[in-house]
Design a protein around this motif. Sequence first.
Motif, short mmCIF file in Angstrom:
data_model
loop_
_atom_site.label_atom_id
_atom_site.label_comp_id
_atom_site.label_asym_id
_atom_site.label_seq_id
_atom_site.Cartn_x
_atom_site.Cartn_y
_atom_site.Cartn_z
N GLN A 19 -81.13 36.53 44.12
CA GLN A 19 -81.14 37.14 42.80
C GLN A 19 -82.58 37.34 42.35
OE1 GLN A 19 -79.44 34.70 39.72
NE2 GLN A 19 -80.25 32.83 40.62
N GLN A 21 -84.92 39.03 38.69
CA GLN A 21 -84.82 39.47 37.31
C GLN A 21 -85.28 40.92 37.22
OE1 GLN A 21 -86.77 36.92 34.52
NE2 GLN A 21 -85.27 37.42 32.95
N ALA A 22 -84.39 41.78 36.74
CA ALA A 22 -84.67 43.20 36.61
C ALA A 22 -85.63 43.43 35.45
CB ALA A 22 -83.36 43.96 36.38
N ASN A 26 -82.24 41.28 32.73
CA ASN A 26 -81.00 40.77 33.30
C ASN A 26 -81.22 40.30 34.73
OD1 ASN A 26 -79.69 41.50 30.97
ND2 ASN A 26 -78.86 43.39 31.81
N TRP A 27 -80.43 39.32 35.16
CA TRP A 27 -80.49 38.83 36.53
C TRP A 27 -79.53 39.64 37.38
CZ3 TRP A 27 -83.94 35.48 38.49
CH2 TRP A 27 -84.72 34.79 37.58
N VAL A 28 -79.99 40.10 38.55
CA VAL A 28 -79.21 40.95 39.44
C VAL A 28 -79.03 40.20 40.75
CG1 VAL A 28 -79.11 43.17 40.62
CG2 VAL A 28 -80.20 43.01 38.38
N LYS A 29 -77.77 40.17 41.23
CA LYS A 29 -77.45 39.51 42.50
C LYS A 29 -77.48 40.55 43.61
CE LYS A 29 -73.40 37.68 42.59
NZ LYS A 29 -72.25 36.79 42.49
N ARG A 30 -78.07 40.18 44.76
CA ARG A 30 -78.23 41.09 45.88
C ARG A 30 -77.65 40.47 47.15
NH1 ARG A 30 -83.07 44.59 46.85
NH2 ARG A 30 -84.09 43.31 45.29
N PHE A 37 -77.08 45.87 45.79
CA PHE A 37 -76.87 45.11 44.56
C PHE A 37 -75.39 44.84 44.40
CE2 PHE A 37 -80.68 47.72 43.18
CZ PHE A 37 -81.57 46.76 43.59
N ASP A 39 -74.02 42.47 41.56
CA ASP A 39 -73.57 42.16 40.22
C ASP A 39 -74.79 41.97 39.33
OD1 ASP A 39 -71.83 41.59 38.20
OD2 ASP A 39 -71.37 39.56 38.85
N GLN A 40 -74.58 42.10 38.02
CA GLN A 40 -75.66 41.91 37.06
C GLN A 40 -75.15 41.07 35.90
OE1 GLN A 40 -78.76 44.92 35.90
NE2 GLN A 40 -77.32 45.19 34.24
N THR A 42 -75.29 39.88 32.06
CA THR A 42 -75.71 40.46 30.79
C THR A 42 -75.99 39.39 29.74
OG1 THR A 42 -73.42 40.72 30.12
CG2 THR A 42 -74.46 42.60 31.18
#
Length: 54
Positions: A19, A21-22, A26-30, A37, A39-40, A42
Amino acid sequence: MAKNTGQGYRKGAVDNRSQFQAPNGNWVKRNADTGRFMDQKTTGDKFKGVRREK
């Protein structure tokens, strides 16, 4: 995959995930295998049990 204990924590990290931080905060899972990508979040919190990218 990591075992979910049902107590609000995991035993070990989730495999093949990372993961970061965008720019919007928001934190984005990869997916670590494909780089896609997944999930994100909110709410502003990090994903539980997923390693962080540097």
